[in-house]
Design a protein around this motif. Structure first.
Motif, PDB file in Angstrom:
ATOM      1  N   ILE A   1       0.846  -1.182   0.000  1.00  0.00           N
ATOM      2  CA  ILE A   1       0.000   0.000   0.000  1.00  0.00           C
ATOM      3  C   ILE A   1       0.884   1.234   0.000  1.00  0.00           C
ATOM      4  O   ILE A   1       1.757   1.371   0.857  1.00  0.00           O
ATOM      5  N   LYS A   2       0.668   2.119  -0.949  1.00  0.00           N
ATOM      6  CA  LYS A   2       1.458   3.364  -1.058  1.00  0.00           C
ATOM      7  C   LYS A   2       2.956   3.052  -1.073  1.00  0.00           C
ATOM      8  O   LYS A   2       3.766   3.836  -0.575  1.00  0.00           O
ATOM      9  N   GLY A   3       3.315   1.911  -1.622  1.00  0.00           N
ATOM     10  CA  GLY A   3       4.719   1.532  -1.719  1.00  0.00           C
ATOM     11  C   GLY A   3       5.275   0.867  -0.480  1.00  0.00           C
ATOM     12  O   GLY A   3       6.431   0.438  -0.458  1.00  0.00           O
ATOM     13  N   PHE A   4       4.470   0.770   0.578  1.00  0.00           N
ATOM     14  CA  PHE A   4       4.900   0.136   1.820  1.00  0.00           C
ATOM     15  C   PHE A   4       4.606  -1.362   1.795  1.00  0.00           C
ATOM     16  O   PHE A   4       3.583  -1.806   1.284  1.00  0.00           O
ATOM     17  N   THR A   5       5.510  -2.122   2.367  1.00  0.00           N
ATOM     18  CA  THR A   5       5.300  -3.548   2.584  1.00  0.00           C
ATOM     19  C   THR A   5       5.725  -3.892   4.003  1.00  0.00           C
ATOM     20  O   THR A   5       6.489  -3.154   4.638  1.00  0.00           O
ATOM     21  N   ALA A   6       5.201  -5.003   4.501  1.00  0.00           N
ATOM     22  CA  ALA A   6       5.598  -5.485   5.821  1.00  0.00           C
ATOM     23  C   ALA A   6       5.563  -6.998   5.798  1.00  0.00           C
ATOM     24  O   ALA A   6       4.582  -7.589   5.363  1.00  0.00           O
ATOM     25  N   ASP A   7       6.634  -7.603   6.239  1.00  0.00           N
ATOM     26  CA  ASP A   7       6.730  -9.055   6.255  1.00  0.00           C
ATOM     27  C   ASP A   7       6.751  -9.563   7.687  1.00  0.00           C
ATOM     28  O   ASP A   7       7.497  -9.057   8.529  1.00  0.00           O
ATOM     29  N   LEU A   8       5.951 -10.592   7.905  1.00  0.00           N
ATOM     30  CA  LEU A   8       5.915 -11.213   9.221  1.00  0.00           C
ATOM     31  C   LEU A   8       7.093 -12.178   9.349  1.00  0.00           C
ATOM     32  O   LEU A   8       7.258 -13.073   8.526  1.00  0.00           O
ATOM     33  N   ASN A   9       7.901 -11.993  10.360  1.00  0.00           N
ATOM     34  CA  ASN A   9       9.019 -12.896  10.645  1.00  0.00           C
ATOM     35  C   ASN A   9       8.760 -13.520  12.007  1.00  0.00           C
ATOM     36  O   ASN A   9       8.996 -12.917  13.048  1.00  0.00           O
ATOM     37  N   LYS A  10       8.232 -14.744  11.973  1.00  0.00           N
ATOM     38  CA  LYS A  10       7.860 -15.394  13.231  1.00  0.00           C
ATOM     39  C   LYS A  10       9.074 -15.727  14.083  1.00  0.00           C
ATOM     40  O   LYS A  10       9.010 -15.710  15.315  1.00  0.00           O
ATOM     41  N   GLY A  11      10.196 -16.020  13.440  1.00  0.00           N
ATOM     42  CA  GLY A  11      11.393 -16.348  14.202  1.00  0.00           C
ATOM     43  C   GLY A  11      11.884 -15.175  15.027  1.00  0.00           C
ATOM     44  O   GLY A  11      12.303 -15.325  16.176  1.00  0.00           O
ATOM     45  N   GLU A  12      11.797 -13.982  14.449  1.00  0.00           N
ATOM     46  CA  GLU A  12      12.230 -12.769  15.151  1.00  0.00           C
ATOM     47  C   GLU A  12      11.056 -12.037  15.789  1.00  0.00           C
ATOM     48  O   GLU A  12      11.247 -10.971  16.374  1.00  0.00           O
ATOM     49  N   THR A  13       9.860 -12.593  15.651  1.00  0.00           N
ATOM     50  CA  THR A  13       8.609 -11.948  16.121  1.00  0.00           C
ATOM     51  C   THR A  13       8.594 -10.478  15.722  1.00  0.00           C
ATOM     52  O   THR A  13       8.409  -9.581  16.550  1.00  0.00           O
ATOM     53  N   SER A  14       8.788 -10.237  14.438  1.00  0.00           N
ATOM     54  CA  SER A  14       8.820  -8.865  13.942  1.00  0.00           C
ATOM     55  C   SER A  14       7.866  -8.694  12.769  1.00  0.00           C
ATOM     56  O   SER A  14       7.496  -9.655  12.084  1.00  0.00           O
ATOM     57  N   PHE A  15       7.503  -7.444  12.561  1.00  0.00           N
ATOM     58  CA  PHE A  15       6.603  -7.072  11.462  1.00  0.00           C
ATOM     59  C   PHE A  15       7.001  -5.666  11.032  1.00  0.00           C
ATOM     60  O   PHE A  15       6.253  -4.712  11.147  1.00  0.00           O
ATOM     61  N   HIS A  16       8.210  -5.525  10.544  1.00  0.00           N
ATOM     62  CA  HIS A  16       8.749  -4.220  10.194  1.00  0.00           C
ATOM     63  C   HIS A  16       8.102  -3.687   8.917  1.00  0.00           C
ATOM     64  O   HIS A  16       7.863  -4.427   7.954  1.00  0.00           O
ATOM     65  N   LEU A  17       7.891  -2.388   8.894  1.00  0.00           N
ATOM     66  CA  LEU A  17       7.287  -1.703   7.743  1.00  0.00           C
ATOM     67  C   LEU A  17       8.402  -1.094   6.900  1.00  0.00           C
ATOM     68  O   LEU A  17       9.251  -0.373   7.426  1.00  0.00           O
ATOM     69  N   LYS A  18       8.360  -1.348   5.592  1.00  0.00           N
ATOM     70  CA  LYS A  18       9.453  -0.893   4.738  1.00  0.00           C
ATOM     71  C   LYS A  18       8.934  -0.179   3.500  1.00  0.00           C
ATOM     72  O   LYS A  18       7.841  -0.473   2.996  1.00  0.00           O
ATOM     73  N   LYS A  19       9.754   0.758   3.041  1.00  0.00           N
ATOM     74  CA  LYS A  19       9.475   1.418   1.773  1.00  0.00           C
ATOM     75  C   LYS A  19      10.819   1.765   1.149  1.00  0.00           C
ATOM     76  O   LYS A  19      11.685   2.329   1.826  1.00  0.00           O
ATOM     77  N   PRO A  20      11.040   1.439  -0.113  1.00  0.00           N
ATOM     78  CA  PRO A  20      12.370   1.643  -0.695  1.00  0.00           C
ATOM     79  C   PRO A  20      12.753   3.103  -0.903  1.00  0.00           C
ATOM     80  O   PRO A  20      13.918   3.456  -0.772  1.00  0.00           O
ATOM     81  N   PHE A  21      11.760   3.951  -1.204  1.00  0.00           N
ATOM     82  CA  PHE A  21      12.059   5.355  -1.486  1.00  0.00           C
ATOM     83  C   PHE A  21      11.011   6.239  -0.789  1.00  0.00           C
ATOM     84  O   PHE A  21       9.862   6.316  -1.229  1.00  0.00           O
ATOM     85  N   ALA A  22      11.406   6.889   0.270  1.00  0.00           N
ATOM     86  CA  ALA A  22      10.472   7.701   1.047  1.00  0.00           C
ATOM     87  C   ALA A  22      10.049   8.954   0.288  1.00  0.00           C
ATOM     88  O   ALA A  22      10.846   9.562  -0.440  1.00  0.00           O
ATOM     89  N   GLN A  23       8.793   9.326   0.467  1.00  0.00           N
ATOM     90  CA  GLN A  23       8.239  10.550  -0.098  1.00  0.00           C
ATOM     91  C   GLN A  23       7.833  11.481   1.040  1.00  0.00           C
ATOM     92  O   GLN A  23       7.518  11.026   2.151  1.00  0.00           O
ATOM     93  N   GLU A  24       7.795  12.777   0.747  1.00  0.00           N
ATOM     94  CA  GLU A  24       7.438  13.741   1.799  1.00  0.00           C
ATOM     95  C   GLU A  24       6.044  13.469   2.352  1.00  0.00           C
ATOM     96  O   GLU A  24       5.795  13.670   3.539  1.00  0.00           O
ATOM     97  N   GLU A  25       5.147  13.003   1.504  1.00  0.00           N
ATOM     98  CA  GLU A  25       3.777  12.742   1.954  1.00  0.00           C
ATOM     99  C   GLU A  25       3.672  11.521   2.863  1.00  0.00           C
ATOM    100  O   GLU A  25       2.594  11.229   3.395  1.00  0.00           O
TER     101      GLU A  25
END
Lengths: 109, 115
Positions: free
Chosen positions: A56-80
């Motif tokens: 969504i809006k270039g953001f992705t998030a992957d569930l990593n059960k081993g690390e119990t993480s759900f980090h939000l990522k975007k390759p190129f940030a925009q001001e908006e």
């Protein structure tokens, strides 16, 4: 108790730089995980949920059960993209959705 | 579409006073909830409801009462306000009874100050 940890209160990046907003959860089962976003002067709204595996809006998030993480990522940030981002987890307590403390993302030009 | 409507948007109370924060939704959602938002603590669930006549406690229910007599309305009552209840309050609703599995729709928030 179920917990959601967002270690960064503020993340400041330049436009075009990659962004990673960190989220860790404590639930040992199969959690339902979400990212909600609050833009300035707007209502809190759903950005994405792990079960739909959307971008969504270039953001992705992957569930990593081993690390119990759900980090939000975007390759190129925009001001908006500047906003408050909340990670949220459900599952352990039925209808109770637990939110993290939130991370303010500031994208500088 | 109105969505989730909260009133009032701002309120100042003295310690010991009572008040009700109103929340109404026009989306025929079964699930409704109240959160408080405090700096450094994120959103914490106060009470929630999976349908008319059914309510349950969240993480921080003390000092607050709720009722759900209709599908549309979910008021939050502060019986005797305390300075610790100074916060921004959000009402949120979701289509299904399993609210966390669906998208939560939030109101604009109500900023409460207790002196």
């Amino acid at each position: 108790a179920q917990r959601v940890t967002q270690p960064e209160k503020l993340l400041s990046v330049f436009k075009g730089a990659p962004v990673e907003l960190k989220c860790n959860y404590s639930y040992s089962g199969s959690p339902e995980l979400f990212w909600y976003v609050q833009y300035s002067r707007q209502r809190l709204q759903l950005l994405l949920r792990h079960i739909s595996r959307e971008s969504i809006k270039g953001f992705t998030a992957d569930l990593n059960k081993g690390e119990t993480s759900f980090h939000l990522k975007k390759p190129f940030a925009q001001e908006e993209d500047s906003a408050m981002y909340y990670c949220a987890s459900g599952g352990e307590y039925g209808n109770k959705l637990v939110f993290g403390a939130g991370t303010i993302l500031r994208v500088k030009s | 579409n109105a969505g989730v409507t909260q009133t009032p948007k701002f309120q100042v109370l003295k310690t010991g006073q009572s008040m009700t924060l109103q929340c109404a939704q026009d989306m025929n959602h079964e699930y409704m909830s109240w959160y408080r938002q405090d700096p450094g603590m994120g959103l914490r669930l106060i009470h929630y409801s999976v349908g008319a006549g059914i309510t349950d406690q969240g993480e921080v229910p003390n000092g607050y009462n709720v009722s759900r007599s209709t599908t549309e309305d979910f008021p939050l009552r502060l019986l005797s306000a305390a300075p610790s209840q100074t916060s921004v309050y959000f009402c949120a609703s979701s289509l299904g009874a399993q609210g966390i599995l669906g998208e939560l729709f939030f109101g604009e928030g109500s900023r409460l100050t207790v002196l």
